[in-house]
Scaffold this active site. Structure first.
Site, PDB file in Angstrom:
ATOM      1  N   GLU A   1       0.579  -0.948   0.203  1.00  0.00           N
ATOM      2  CA  GLU A   1       0.113   0.234  -0.024  1.00  0.00           C
ATOM      3  C   GLU A   1       0.592   1.006  -0.223  1.00  0.00           C
ATOM      4  O   GLU A   1       0.538   2.159   1.077  1.00  0.00           O
ATOM      5  CB  GLU A   1      -1.024  -0.083   1.103  1.00  0.00           C
ATOM      6  CG  GLU A   1      -2.231  -1.127   1.626  1.00  0.00           C
ATOM      7  CD  GLU A   1      -2.926  -1.164   1.926  1.00  0.00           C
ATOM      8  OE1 GLU A   1      -3.496   0.460   2.699  1.00  0.00           O
ATOM      9  OE2 GLU A   1      -4.449  -1.903   1.610  1.00  0.00           O
TER      10      GLU A   1
ATOM     11  N   GLU B   1      -5.395  -8.431   0.051  1.00  0.00           N
ATOM     12  CA  GLU B   1      -6.257  -8.489   1.563  1.00  0.00           C
ATOM     13  C   GLU B   1      -7.036  -8.242   0.596  1.00  0.00           C
ATOM     14  O   GLU B   1      -8.299  -7.431  -0.224  1.00  0.00           O
ATOM     15  CB  GLU B   1      -5.888  -7.107   2.378  1.00  0.00           C
ATOM     16  CG  GLU B   1      -4.389  -6.911   2.233  1.00  0.00           C
ATOM     17  CD  GLU B   1      -4.329  -5.923   3.571  1.00  0.00           C
ATOM     18  OE1 GLU B   1      -5.068  -5.195   3.994  1.00  0.00           O
ATOM     19  OE2 GLU B   1      -2.919  -5.392   4.081  1.00  0.00           O
TER      20      GLU B   1
END
Ligand code: NOJ
Length: 487
Positions: free
Chosen positions: A206, A393
């Site tokens: 991320e 995720e």
């Protein structure tokens, strides 16, 4: 009795497991199950689909002072008064550093065959660069051996935000190109030593959040509030670090090691699925990811990104390093980031504002839009021609209040997962090349600025006793895996 107070009797007693008629013994194969089941799900996944769970080092390991680990920016940030909602930190977290063997058994009980975890850079290089700390790397050696002995394939992330504090202090962390170079050296060291057992490596987790929340809004470590120009430069250094790490892994890891990244791609969803809106959503998604995914996958910045006054300083060589070929793209998908409509303007799209009544889960940011799990991989495949995608995720927090009988009936999490997975199945059934799914998360853990108040685990953790207890969603996921289909 399972260690850490989690007993087979307790597992069997949990209403969810029992209601589904699941034994706590070994998990039957999908084939065997479908032969014995008269419930035919239409939503089946490809036969070789990989099901797993995901965690990260600072969120679960604890043991921050053990075996020579150096401090990370998250240690410093979490210990700064006022930064974490419940005034907690990751000093102990899930004590996974000492309980990893038990936690591997939790994965096994779900029937998962893969696991995504992250390596703490400051365990391996306490000062960020310089002398390695072999005892730190040994923890990951032990973890890998345990996973493989239990039939679970490891997927490792090299950077899930726990930058060695020394690098922040010495050169301003990701504000400096030096950190990109240091990341490549660390990546080379780790991949050379672990790639006999880890065949899939993610560089950075991320980038989008670590730039925005860590350096723009000051809500994540290192807690900076930089200008837009400085932010663009930080993003550029992170992208450069990714590219240099890809090259280092190719040079030092065992042949056949696959490398990619895990990104919370800004995801544009067609508000209504017309051809014009779908096209507009693709244009928007490409542009909204211009500083990272787009340049990595296309080998050039978009014109609009470069046209902004604060575009990052870069060289042509930087761009070719950043766009070093990767083997797969990991996508972290939780919410629909934007609903997009075609528009007769210079951009070709408009982003619809979210109404105040838009539904969300147990966190205001966690808006419910299951179709995000269809569009994210489809965009990656369609816009950039990505041939191998992992959902690295997906999951949700829930209030997870124990019922009168002591069990946690997290039907909201089950609802969320079921609907998102239906959309993921829509993608795989159309041939979008999604190879696997890692549910966030295996166990409740340190949820960054929210501390321990937001729980994302399939297993509830009592942070006073470290007792792990399966929630109803653990039964749900186990059954999904057993049937290789949405249930
Ligand atoms: C994405 C992050 O990678 C992870 O660390 C975090 O816990 C989840 N989102 C949930 O917020």
């Amino acid at each position: 009795m399972w260690s850490n107070g989690f007993s087979r009797r307790h597992l069997g007693k949990l209403a969810g497991w029992a209601a589904l008629g699941l034994s706590t013994g070994s998990v039957k194969s999908a084939d065997a199950q479908s032969r014995s089941s008269d419930h035919k799900s239409i939503a089946a996944f490809p036969a070789d689909f990989r099901w797993g769970t995901a965690t990260s080092s600072y969120q679960i390991e604890g043991a921050v002072n053990e075996d020579g680990r150096g401090p990370s920016i998250w240690d410093r940030f979490a210990h700064t008064p006022g930064k974490i909602a419940d005034h907690s930190n990751g000093d102990v977290a899930d004590d996974h550093y000492n309980r990893y063997k038990d936690d591997v058994q939790l994965m096994k009980a779900l029937g998962t065959k893969t696991y995504r975890f992250s390596i703490a850079w400051p365990r391996v290089f306490p000062e960020g660069t310089g002398a390695p700390n072999p005892k730190g790397l040994d923890f990951y050696n032990r973890l890998l051996d345990e996973l493989l002995a239990n039939g679970i394939e490891p997927f490792a992330t090299l950077y899930h935000w726990d930058l060695p504090q020394a690098l922040q202090d010495r050169s301003g962390g990701w504000m400096s190109r030096d950190t990109a170079k240091a990341f490549a050296d660390y990546s080379a060291y780790v991949s050379e030593r672990l790639s006999d057992r880890v065949k899939h490596i993610f560089t950075i987790n991320e980038c989008s959040r670590l730039v925005q929340l860590g350096h723009g809004l000051g809500l994540d470590a290192p807690g900076l509030k930089l200008s837009q120009g400085e932010l663009n430069q930080v993003r550029h250094h992170v992208a450069l670090g990714h590219g240099l790490a890809v090259q280092a892994i190719r040079a030092y890891a065992k042949p056949g090691t696959k490398v990619g990244l895990a990104e919370n791609m800004v995801n544009g969803i067609p508000a209504i699925e017309t051809p014009a809106n779908i096209r507009a959503a693709e244009i928007a998604t490409r542009e909204l990811n211009a500083g990272y995914l787009t340049v990595i996958l296309e080998g050039k910045f978009t014109d609009a990104y470069l046209a902004q006054a604060d575009a990052p300083k870069h060289t042509a060589d930087d761009v070719s390093i950043i766009s070093s070929p990767i083997d797969f793209v990991g996508l972290n998908v939780y919410t629909p980031d934007h609903y997009v409509l075609a528009a007769d303007n210079s951009r070709g799209y408009t982003l619809a504002p979210f109404p105040a009544s838009f539904p969300h889960m147990d966190a205001a940011w966690l808006r419910v839009g299951p179709e995000a799990l269809y569009w994210a991989p489809r965009h990656a495949s369609k816009i950039w021609g990505v041939k191998s995608i992992y959902i690295t995720e997906n999951g949700t927090s829930s209030t997870d209040q124990p019922a009168a009988d002591g069990n946690i009936y997290d039907t909201d999490r089950v609802m969320y997962l079921r609907n998102y997975l239906l959309h993921l199945q829509r993608a795989t059934s159309e041939g979008v090349p999604v190879a696997g799914y890692f549910l966030w998360s295996l166990i409740d853990n340190f949820e960054w600025m929210d501390g321990y108040q937001k729980r994302f685990g399939l297993y509830h953790v009592d942070f006073n006793t470290q007792r792990r207890t399966p929630k109803l969603s653990a039964s749900f996921y186990r059954e999904v895996i057993r049937q290789n289909a949405v249930v």
